[in-house]
Write an enzyme that holds these catalytic residues in place. Structure first.
Site, PDB file in Angstrom:
ATOM      1  CG  HIS A 101     -23.906  26.209 -20.005  1.00 53.36           C
ATOM      2  ND1 HIS A 101     -24.434  27.453 -19.472  1.00 53.36           N
ATOM      3  CD2 HIS A 101     -22.584  26.069 -19.454  1.00 53.36           C
ATOM      4  CE1 HIS A 101     -23.499  28.017 -18.885  1.00 53.36           C
ATOM      5  NE2 HIS A 101     -22.394  27.266 -18.910  1.00 53.36           N
ATOM      6  CG  HIS A 289     -13.025  29.709 -17.758  1.00 50.49           C
ATOM      7  ND1 HIS A 289     -13.069  30.234 -16.197  1.00 50.49           N
ATOM      8  CD2 HIS A 289     -14.220  29.354 -18.002  1.00 50.49           C
ATOM      9  CE1 HIS A 289     -14.538  30.327 -15.983  1.00 50.49           C
ATOM     10  NE2 HIS A 289     -15.022  29.768 -17.006  1.00 50.49           N
TER      11      HIS A 289
END
Length: 768
Positions: A101, A289
């Protein structure tokens, strides 16, 4: 005096409150939202840096034990603390998300965002809803930061933590480079799109008098017009994220609509604007993920405000959670709950295997967020991150299902499924690109294990020949002025080469001489016909010089050197004997070192220095706003921006050879004529149309038009701050100040990308 004595010890802030907390009253930007914010040129001022102007991060970083640092981070990953326990006993997935992020704010349109300065520590990024609980990740790393001190920036540590985490969980990484120097203040100038969420999801937003109630906010803050189902997808430039307060896209689908095909289109556009192609995009998401879980155990209505509005007692942390322990199995982040794989701390291909092996149905998390669960009751389970012996269903997001339904993404995913080694390599390289995309040329990179060189790094060759000396520099300047091109042509070529630089991601600049390659050579703003004449003439000069040996001159050096010669000649014509500094050492890139598509993003749509506006582009802001933004990307001060613009006007540098803004009877001569005419009260500025894009400057006494101009010219006389500088340069003693500033600023721009010549670059930049 009586009043003063009576108020000793009283609160000094005694003004009447309009409403809200003291200091929340409307300010200058509220009353004049379209004002030209010249203060944008002074982002992260040196006064904010406690390390001082002379701190050498490269030298400090070189003193730390990088191997020991790597092992310290690795040990930390396996050492849970009570106040914020790790999921599955491993902080790796949490660090991975923090790093992702931080770097993922990068956008290719203007190079802003990214991991480069550790801006995740400051508003607004630190309080975006999508960054929920990254504040905990950074706080967990604080002991390591303290141990290594100033030799390890937060920006480097944030990127390093996720990289070490991936390696510890089994992914072979491509190396890691240091060199990200910290900012020390919030970035209040970068336009991230409308900011109105205050660190909460849209359903929990307070009413806003301008935006209306949250339920009236179309599509939960979507930033595109038209939309992924329409024939066009018009996401406002230079933005990359499709939703406010998010890094990428809404995991529940655009606007939370739960449509995987819409999500696929959203992902493709967003990641492309972050400089990732389809394969890199899928690798990053599928790879990311493979680890960890999403957190949605508690409704958003229970969660406190973001760090910027948190209570003092929360110690600078935000999103306080009053439910249960407030963390561990009660953690709330984006509202979606669960893990994608049965082994959330191990690198494997289970994410894609599960995605394609099972059918998925929409369900809701405990927090009420939309997510997907396998329809097959025999599908694998995933262990609870904190409760021993508890097994939970697998989870997918709408953005995960997108890779299954979109044909192009599906084809890539199927290849990754068939060839896990290829998937591993692709993810590893994409992660390396994500972490390093805004670090700039490898001459800025620090550390012992930086990895291989890739085309996205804009490589240039190493110098492999003796450099030209002072005598040869002087000789080449003379010979350049004797070529069958004008001094103004030489200046134009040098500016076209160097002015592509942007300090946001350290891309562009004269080094590499990519101005002689596609796509830059053909840009309209560069006046290709004139540029070709100059490059052909300089190529001949280079051949003649190199043939004599042993020293050689690169085209990159020769283009800049010839431009410096042109400036000196123009200054001499104006009665100023100046020497424009020149530092050799640039080399020439080749076409196979250049990513045409990536470099096309450096093409200006507005170039105030050359009075260029691309009329094919639709603008929502004025040309001068974009010109100011470019000045900021060149790290110019207001006096430098003003001097360069006025100087380039009188040097006849308009892209099309027009007379707009050329306020002089002696074009090609370096003088302060532009400023004298600009601030003259004898001239009336008469717009040609109500749009006020073009003007006639009319002599008040005679009624005759003396000059023609654009907004990009007249802003330096209309804006209050810029006019003060222009009036100084127009004064009886101002031309000397102007010429000195112009020469220093010219040299600064020519040196902005010379990270290989660190001392000379630092002197050039700091001298201005």
């Amino acid at each position: 005096m009586k009043d003063h004595a009576a108020t000793q010890g009283a609160c000094p802030f005694r003004g009447t409150r309009i409403g809200g907390a003291q200091g929340s009253e409307p300010n200058v930007n509220h009353w004049w939202p379209n004002r030209l914010k010249v203060e944008a040129l002074y982002q992260d001022p040196p006064q904010s840096n406690p390390l001082g102007r002379d701190f050498d991060y490269a030298a400090a970083n070189a003193k730390i034990d990088h191997k020991a640092l790597w092992e310290d981070v690795r040990a930390f990953l396996h050492t849970p603390v009570d106040w914020w326990p790790s999921d599955y006993g491993h902080y790796g997935p949490q660090m991975n998300r923090m790093s992702w992020h931080s770097a993922g704010t990068y956008r290719i349109a203007d190079g802003r965002g990214g991991a480069g300065q550790g801006m995740q520590r400051f508003a607004p990024i630190n309080s975006w809803w999508d960054n929920g609980n990254t504040d905990k990740s950074r706080r967990l790393l604080a002991p390591i930061k303290a141990k290594y001190g100033a030799g390890l920036s937060w920006a480097d540590l944030i990127a390093l933590a996720g990289t070490v985490a991936l390696e510890d969980m089994g992914l072979p990484v491509q190396g890691f480079a240091y060199g990200r120097e910290d900012a020390w203040s919030a970035d209040v100038n970068t336009y991230w799109g409308p900011e109105g969420w205050f660190g909460k999801p849209p359903s929990e937003q307070p009413a806003d008098p301008q935006l209306g109630h949250p339920e009236q906010m179309v599509n939960r803050g979507l930033r595109w017009e038209g939309g992924p189902k329409d024939d066009h997808y018009d996401l406002e430039n230079p933005l990359a994220a499709s939703h406010q307060s998010l890094i990428y896209v809404d995991p529940e689908g655009p606007g939370g609509n739960g449509d995987p095909m819409d999500a696929a289109r959203d992902i493709r556009e967003t990641f492309a604007r972050m400089a990732m192609n389809d394969e890199e995009t899928l690798a990053l998401v599928a790879g990311g993920h493979a680890f960890g879980k999403s957190h949605g155990a508690v409704p958003a209505s229970e969660i406190g405000g973001a760090p910027e509005i948190a209570k003092m007692s929360e110690q600078g942390l935000g999103w306080s959670n009053p439910v249960g322990s407030g963390n561990a199995e009660h953690t709330m982040t984006n509202g979606i709950e669960g893990s994608w794989t049965p082994n959330p701390t191990q690198w494997d291909n289970d994410y894609l295997t599960n995605l394609f092996k099972f059918e998925w149905e929409q369900t809701k998390s405990p927090a009420g967020a939309l997510q997907w669960t396998p329809t097959d009751p025999d599908a694998p389970k995933t262990p609870d991150a904190h409760l021993p012996g508890v097994m939970n269903p697998l989870m997918m997001m709408t953005t995960d299902i997108a890779f299954k339904v979109d044909p192009a993404y599906r084809k890539i995913a199927e290849r990754f499924l068939e060839d896990f080694d290829y998937f591993t390599e692709t993810f590893s390289k994409a992660w390396h690109k994500l972490m390093h995309r805004d670090l700039g040329p490898t001459s800025r990179w620090l550390g012992p294990d930086q990895g291989d060189t890739f085309i996205w790094q804009d490589p240039v060759p190493e110098v492999d020949h003796p450099l030209i000396n002072e005598t040869q520099i002087a000789d080449l300047k003379t010979r350049a002025l004797d070529l069958d091109v004008s001094a103004t042509d030489l200046i134009a070529a040098a500016w076209a080469a160097a002015s592509t630089y942007r300090d946001s991601d350290k891309r562009g600049g004269a080094n590499g001489a990519r101005v002689q390659l596609a796509p830059q050579r053909g840009w309209t703003v560069n006046n290709p016909a004139r540029l070709d004449r100059v490059l052909n003439a300089l190529t001949g000069l280079k051949s003649d010089f190199d043939a004599k040996g042993p020293a050689k001159v690169s085209m990159a050096d020769l283009i800049v050197l010839a431009g410096c010669a042109g400036i000196e000649a123009a200054a001499k014509a104006g009665g100023h004997d100046v020497t424009v500094p020149f530092v050799p050492g640039r080399t020439d890139a080749t076409a196979d070192m250049t990513d045409d598509e990536s470099f096309e993003w450096l093409r200006p749509v507005v170039d105030g220095f050359r009075n260029y506006v691309d009329d094919a582009v639709g603008y929502s802001v004025s040309p001068e706003q974009i010109a100011l933004d470019k000045a900021a990307l060149l790290s110019l001060s207001a006096p430098e921006w003003t001097a360069l613009t006025g100087g380039l006007r009188v040097l006849d540098q308009n892209w099309d050879g027009s007379d707009k803004g050329v306020f002089t009877d002696r074009p090609g001569t370096l003088s302060a004529d532009f400023f004298r005419e600009l601030v003259s009260t004898d001239l009336d500025w008469q717009p040609e149309t109500d749009a006020e894009t073009a003007f006639d400057l009319v002599d008040r006494a005679t009624g005759q038009t003396r000059w023609h101009a654009t907004r990009l010219d007249l802003v330096f006389g209309a804006n209050a701050e810029l006019r003060q500088i222009s009036e100084l340069y127009a004064g009886v003693d101002g031309e000397r100040y102007f010429v000195d500033t112009f020469v220093r600023a010219w040299h600064k721009v020519m040196m902005l990308d010379r990270f290989d010549a660190k001392a000379e670059r630092k002197a050039a930049v700091s001298d201005c």
